[in-house]
Design a protein around this motif. Structure first.
Motif, PDB file in Angstrom:
ATOM      1  N   ALA A   1      -5.742 -31.264   6.754  1.00  0.00           N
ATOM      2  CA  ALA A   1      -5.193 -32.488   7.353  1.00  0.00           C
ATOM      3  C   ALA A   1      -5.309 -33.660   6.374  1.00  0.00           C
ATOM      4  N   ARG A   2      -6.429 -33.774   5.726  1.00  0.00           N
ATOM      5  CA  ARG A   2      -6.627 -34.855   4.748  1.00  0.00           C
ATOM      6  C   ARG A   2      -5.655 -34.706   3.586  1.00  0.00           C
ATOM      7  N   ASN A   3      -5.554 -33.487   3.050  1.00  0.00           N
ATOM      8  CA  ASN A   3      -4.656 -33.257   1.919  1.00  0.00           C
ATOM      9  C   ASN A   3      -3.193 -33.421   2.321  1.00  0.00           C
ATOM     10  N   ARG A   4      -2.858 -33.081   3.558  1.00  0.00           N
ATOM     11  CA  ARG A   4      -1.484 -33.258   4.029  1.00  0.00           C
ATOM     12  C   ARG A   4      -1.100 -34.741   4.013  1.00  0.00           C
ATOM     13  N   GLU A   5      -2.028 -35.606   4.382  1.00  0.00           N
ATOM     14  CA  GLU A   5      -1.749 -37.048   4.330  1.00  0.00           C
ATOM     15  C   GLU A   5      -1.474 -37.491   2.896  1.00  0.00           C
ATOM     16  N   ARG A   6      -2.250 -36.982   1.950  1.00  0.00           N
ATOM     17  CA  ARG A   6      -2.012 -37.307   0.539  1.00  0.00           C
ATOM     18  C   ARG A   6      -0.643 -36.761   0.104  1.00  0.00           C
ATOM     19  N   TRP A   7      -0.320 -35.548   0.580  1.00  0.00           N
ATOM     20  CA  TRP A   7       0.969 -34.936   0.256  1.00  0.00           C
ATOM     21  C   TRP A   7       2.120 -35.785   0.798  1.00  0.00           C
ATOM     22  N   ARG A   8       1.977 -36.258   2.031  1.00  0.00           N
ATOM     23  CA  ARG A   8       3.024 -37.098   2.630  1.00  0.00           C
ATOM     24  C   ARG A   8       3.223 -38.380   1.836  1.00  0.00           C
TER      25      ARG A   8
ATOM     26  N   PRO B   1     -10.631 -31.786  -1.791  1.00  0.00           N
ATOM     27  CA  PRO B   1      -9.917 -33.062  -1.835  1.00  0.00           C
ATOM     28  C   PRO B   1      -9.861 -33.739  -3.203  1.00  0.00           C
ATOM     29  N   ALA B   2     -10.960 -33.808  -3.923  1.00  0.00           N
ATOM     30  CA  ALA B   2     -10.928 -34.469  -5.233  1.00  0.00           C
ATOM     31  C   ALA B   2     -10.026 -33.712  -6.204  1.00  0.00           C
ATOM     32  N   GLU B   3     -10.107 -32.392  -6.186  1.00  0.00           N
ATOM     33  CA  GLU B   3      -9.244 -31.581  -7.047  1.00  0.00           C
ATOM     34  C   GLU B   3      -7.787 -31.701  -6.614  1.00  0.00           C
ATOM     35  N   PHE B   4      -7.554 -31.740  -5.322  1.00  0.00           N
ATOM     36  CA  PHE B   4      -6.201 -31.880  -4.801  1.00  0.00           C
ATOM     37  C   PHE B   4      -5.592 -33.204  -5.256  1.00  0.00           C
ATOM     38  N   ASP B   5      -6.364 -34.286  -5.191  1.00  0.00           N
ATOM     39  CA  ASP B   5      -5.856 -35.588  -5.631  1.00  0.00           C
ATOM     40  C   ASP B   5      -5.473 -35.556  -7.110  1.00  0.00           C
ATOM     41  N   ARG B   6      -6.308 -34.936  -7.942  1.00  0.00           N
ATOM     42  CA  ARG B   6      -5.974 -34.830  -9.369  1.00  0.00           C
ATOM     43  C   ARG B   6      -4.721 -33.979  -9.573  1.00  0.00           C
ATOM     44  N   ALA B   7      -4.610 -32.910  -8.802  1.00  0.00           N
ATOM     45  CA  ALA B   7      -3.429 -32.051  -8.912  1.00  0.00           C
ATOM     46  C   ALA B   7      -2.172 -32.794  -8.488  1.00  0.00           C
ATOM     47  N   LEU B   8      -2.256 -33.599  -7.438  1.00  0.00           N
ATOM     48  CA  LEU B   8      -1.082 -34.376  -7.016  1.00  0.00           C
ATOM     49  C   LEU B   8      -0.664 -35.373  -8.085  1.00  0.00           C
ATOM     50  N   GLN B   9      -1.635 -36.008  -8.732  1.00  0.00           N
ATOM     51  CA  GLN B   9      -1.301 -36.941  -9.811  1.00  0.00           C
ATOM     52  C   GLN B   9      -0.592 -36.212 -10.948  1.00  0.00           C
ATOM     53  N   ALA B  10      -1.109 -35.043 -11.311  1.00  0.00           N
ATOM     54  CA  ALA B  10      -0.475 -34.262 -12.370  1.00  0.00           C
ATOM     55  C   ALA B  10       0.902 -33.773 -11.934  1.00  0.00           C
ATOM     56  N   LEU B  11       1.035 -33.380 -10.685  1.00  0.00           N
ATOM     57  CA  LEU B  11       2.319 -32.920 -10.166  1.00  0.00           C
ATOM     58  C   LEU B  11       3.353 -34.039 -10.195  1.00  0.00           C
TER      59      LEU B  11
END
Length: 173
Positions: free
Chosen positions: A73-80, A145-155
């Motif tokens: 749910a947290r990562n989905r918000e970052r994805w949105r 979450p921290a890894e996901f945020d870095r991955a989203l930035q790279a993406l």
């Protein structure tokens, strides 16, 4: 439900314990015997430490499931938030899924982007060719979450660079 049905599950995506590589099968006894024979033919015995850890975690599956739901749910918000900035990544998968499916164009656009993102930005998205649609990519929402945020930035950087390169060539990819 009936002799022709089996059910499988694991301690991977749903519980965030993919490193254990443990799962189970529920079926009629004769089907379980065939599954066991197939496992012996195609696999190896799991490491004892993984089996022990899995058995210790079984009573805690509800807590692990709740944790997994919170992470997704947290990562989905970052994805949105990312899809709000980059319309190309608008998701086509419902809210409960720990993965999302994104169309990046026709032909091999999804596969091309996947290859580019990994080779130039070190971020992995699953190429659509593995699912029969090379115009798409599949993105997991289940990472820490921290890894996901870095991955989203790279993406995001990968997509912007990929589109800039495509624009300079007059096309995508």
């Amino acid at each position: 439900r009936a002799p022709v049905f089996i059910s499988t599950s694991s301690l991977t995506k749903a519980y965030g314990l993919g490193g254990l590589r443990l799962g189970w099968v529920a079926a009629q006894p004769d089907v379980l015997e065939r599954c066991l024979a197939a496992r012996h033919a195609f696999s190896v015995e799991p490491v004892h430490a993984s089996v022990r850890a899995g058995l210790d975690l079984l009573p805690r599956l509800d807590a692990l499931r709740r944790r997994g739901h919170r992470v997704v749910a947290r990562n989905r918000e970052r994805w949105r938030a990312l899809t709000g900035r980059l319309q190309a990544f608008a998701s086509a998968v419902g809210n409960a899924a720990p993965v999302t499916w994104c169309r990046l164009g026709d032909g091999g656009a999804g596969d091309q982007f996947s290859d580019y993102a990994l080779s130039h930005h070190g971020v992995a998205v699953t190429p659509g060719r593995f699912f029969g649609d090379s115009g798409c990519v599949r993105v997991s929402l289940g990472g820490r979450p921290a890894e996901f945020d870095r991955a989203l930035q790279a993406l995001e950087r990968a997509y912007q660079d990929w589109m800039a390169l495509a624009g300079s060539r007059g096309g995508r990819g």
